[in-house]
Design a protein around this motif. Structure first.
Motif, PDB file in Angstrom:
ATOM      1  N   VAL A   1      39.051  23.506  31.028  1.00 24.74           N
ATOM      2  CA  VAL A   1      40.090  24.025  30.156  1.00 24.74           C
ATOM      3  C   VAL A   1      41.056  24.795  31.053  1.00 24.74           C
ATOM      4  N   GLN A   2      42.349  24.474  30.976  1.00 24.67           N
ATOM      5  CA  GLN A   2      43.352  25.124  31.803  1.00 24.67           C
ATOM      6  C   GLN A   2      44.331  25.888  30.925  1.00 24.67           C
ATOM      7  N   PHE A   3      44.715  27.074  31.384  1.00 26.75           N
ATOM      8  CA  PHE A   3      45.742  27.803  30.655  1.00 26.75           C
ATOM      9  C   PHE A   3      46.557  28.682  31.586  1.00 26.75           C
ATOM     10  N   TRP A   4      47.729  29.048  31.115  1.00 32.48           N
ATOM     11  CA  TRP A   4      48.704  29.858  31.841  1.00 32.48           C
ATOM     12  C   TRP A   4      48.549  31.310  31.410  1.00 32.48           C
ATOM     13  N   ASP A   5      48.391  32.202  32.371  1.00 34.84           N
ATOM     14  CA  ASP A   5      48.227  33.624  32.096  1.00 34.84           C
ATOM     15  C   ASP A   5      49.367  34.400  32.763  1.00 34.84           C
ATOM     16  N   ARG A   6      50.518  34.381  32.125  1.00 33.01           N
ATOM     17  CA  ARG A   6      51.724  34.986  32.680  1.00 33.01           C
ATOM     18  C   ARG A   6      51.535  36.467  33.006  1.00 33.01           C
ATOM     19  N   ASP A   7      50.767  37.177  32.203  1.00 28.75           N
ATOM     20  CA  ASP A   7      50.621  38.621  32.373  1.00 28.75           C
ATOM     21  C   ASP A   7      49.375  39.040  33.154  1.00 28.75           C
ATOM     22  N   HIS A   8      48.672  38.078  33.740  1.00 27.99           N
ATOM     23  CA  HIS A   8      47.494  38.356  34.585  1.00 27.99           C
ATOM     24  C   HIS A   8      46.370  39.048  33.819  1.00 27.99           C
ATOM     25  N   LEU A   9      46.248  38.787  32.541  1.00 28.33           N
ATOM     26  CA  LEU A   9      45.231  39.456  31.731  1.00 28.33           C
ATOM     27  C   LEU A   9      43.811  39.142  32.191  1.00 28.33           C
ATOM     28  N   VAL A  10      43.553  37.877  32.515  1.00 26.13           N
ATOM     29  CA  VAL A  10      42.207  37.496  32.957  1.00 26.13           C
ATOM     30  C   VAL A  10      41.888  38.127  34.307  1.00 26.13           C
ATOM     31  N   ALA A  11      42.827  38.080  35.239  1.00 26.51           N
ATOM     32  CA  ALA A  11      42.600  38.665  36.560  1.00 26.51           C
ATOM     33  C   ALA A  11      42.352  40.166  36.467  1.00 26.51           C
ATOM     34  N   LYS A  12      43.116  40.842  35.638  1.00 30.41           N
ATOM     35  CA  LYS A  12      42.934  42.289  35.474  1.00 30.41           C
ATOM     36  C   LYS A  12      41.572  42.604  34.865  1.00 30.41           C
ATOM     37  N   GLU A  13      41.181  41.845  33.875  1.00 29.68           N
ATOM     38  CA  GLU A  13      39.891  42.072  33.229  1.00 29.68           C
ATOM     39  C   GLU A  13      38.738  41.771  34.187  1.00 29.68           C
ATOM     40  N   LEU A  14      38.862  40.687  34.934  1.00 26.38           N
ATOM     41  CA  LEU A  14      37.827  40.331  35.894  1.00 26.38           C
ATOM     42  C   LEU A  14      37.693  41.413  36.965  1.00 26.38           C
ATOM     43  N   ARG A  15      38.791  41.954  37.416  1.00 23.77           N
ATOM     44  CA  ARG A  15      38.763  43.005  38.440  1.00 23.77           C
ATOM     45  C   ARG A  15      37.958  44.211  37.951  1.00 23.77           C
ATOM     46  N   GLN A  16      37.975  44.477  36.650  1.00 30.42           N
ATOM     47  CA  GLN A  16      37.249  45.612  36.087  1.00 30.42           C
ATOM     48  C   GLN A  16      35.736  45.420  36.144  1.00 30.42           C
ATOM     49  N   GLN A  17      35.283  44.204  36.379  1.00 33.62           N
ATOM     50  CA  GLN A  17      33.843  43.931  36.411  1.00 33.62           C
ATOM     51  C   GLN A  17      33.205  44.253  37.755  1.00 33.62           C
ATOM     52  N   PHE A  18      34.005  44.738  38.700  1.00 33.58           N
ATOM     53  CA  PHE A  18      33.496  45.071  40.028  1.00 33.58           C
ATOM     54  C   PHE A  18      33.662  46.552  40.281  1.00 33.58           C
ATOM     55  N   PRO A  19      32.713  47.171  40.988  1.00 37.28           N
ATOM     56  CA  PRO A  19      32.886  48.579  41.355  1.00 37.28           C
ATOM     57  C   PRO A  19      34.149  48.749  42.193  1.00 37.28           C
ATOM     58  N   SER A  20      34.843  49.851  42.033  1.00 37.42           N
ATOM     59  CA  SER A  20      36.099  50.058  42.759  1.00 37.42           C
ATOM     60  C   SER A  20      35.887  50.090  44.270  1.00 37.42           C
ATOM     61  N   SER A  21      34.677  50.408  44.708  1.00 39.45           N
ATOM     62  CA  SER A  21      34.396  50.461  46.136  1.00 39.45           C
ATOM     63  C   SER A  21      34.124  49.084  46.741  1.00 39.45           C
ATOM     64  N   GLN A  22      33.911  48.075  45.901  1.00 38.86           N
ATOM     65  CA  GLN A  22      33.564  46.750  46.404  1.00 38.86           C
ATOM     66  C   GLN A  22      34.808  46.028  46.906  1.00 38.86           C
ATOM     67  N   ALA A  23      34.732  45.541  48.139  1.00 40.58           N
ATOM     68  CA  ALA A  23      35.838  44.762  48.692  1.00 40.58           C
ATOM     69  C   ALA A  23      35.845  43.385  48.038  1.00 40.58           C
ATOM     70  N   ILE A  24      37.017  42.960  47.633  1.00 39.42           N
ATOM     71  CA  ILE A  24      37.153  41.672  46.958  1.00 39.42           C
ATOM     72  C   ILE A  24      38.205  40.857  47.679  1.00 39.42           C
ATOM     73  N   CYS A  25      37.877  39.617  47.907  1.00 38.87           N
ATOM     74  CA  CYS A  25      38.836  38.707  48.535  1.00 38.87           C
ATOM     75  C   CYS A  25      39.962  38.378  47.566  1.00 38.87           C
ATOM     76  N   CYS A  26      40.909  37.687  48.042  1.00 38.79           N
ATOM     77  CA  CYS A  26      41.858  36.978  47.195  1.00 38.79           C
ATOM     78  C   CYS A  26      42.690  37.858  46.281  1.00 38.79           C
ATOM     79  N   GLN A  27      43.351  38.827  46.843  1.00 38.97           N
ATOM     80  CA  GLN A  27      44.253  39.658  46.059  1.00 38.97           C
ATOM     81  C   GLN A  27      45.647  39.582  46.673  1.00 38.97           C
ATOM     82  N   ARG A  28      46.617  39.618  45.823  1.00 35.02           N
ATOM     83  CA  ARG A  28      48.008  39.671  46.264  1.00 35.02           C
ATOM     84  C   ARG A  28      48.729  40.604  45.299  1.00 35.02           C
TER      85      ARG A  28
END
Length: 117
Positions: free
Chosen positions: A40-67
């Protein structure tokens, strides 16, 4: 997906504007590169999924793939029937093209009931 055609999975492909050329949702030609009925593909103009996913990681955890603070070009693997927001992914990595072999191993392990952590 082609290597795991019999596997019961659901894949969500989230397209979002990250690069200067990402003016609008991807064309049908771009989306056709991932043509599988389990996707299933969809367009997320406002980055809602990315923002929500980021919240699932501790702030101290280094995460790849950010711009610009936005997660992109990554793969996340969750077990079936997981409630969104209740758990971090079993697997997370990117860029997608770089982690494809590792993700395939994780998918196989998940289908066998033996997920690596």
């Amino acid at each position: 997906m082609k290597q795991n055609q019999s596997m019961r999975v659901r894949v969500l492909v989230v397209w979002e504007p990250v690069l200067p050329t990402d003016w609008s949702r991807p064309s049908g030609w771009v989306q056709s590169r991932i043509s599988d009925p389990r996707v299933v593909q969809f367009w997320d103009r406002d980055h809602l999924v990315a923002k929500e996913l980021r919240q699932q990681f501790p702030s101290s955890q280094a995460i790849c793939c950010q711009r610009g603070g936005i997660l992109w070009d990554f793969a996340a693997l969750y077990p079936s029937n997981v409630q969104w927001g209740n758990a971090a992914p079993l697997y997370f990595g990117g860029a997608v093209v770089d982690v494809a072999p590792s993700l395939a191993r994780q998918l196989a392990a998940l289908s066998d009931g033996m997920v690596e952590h």
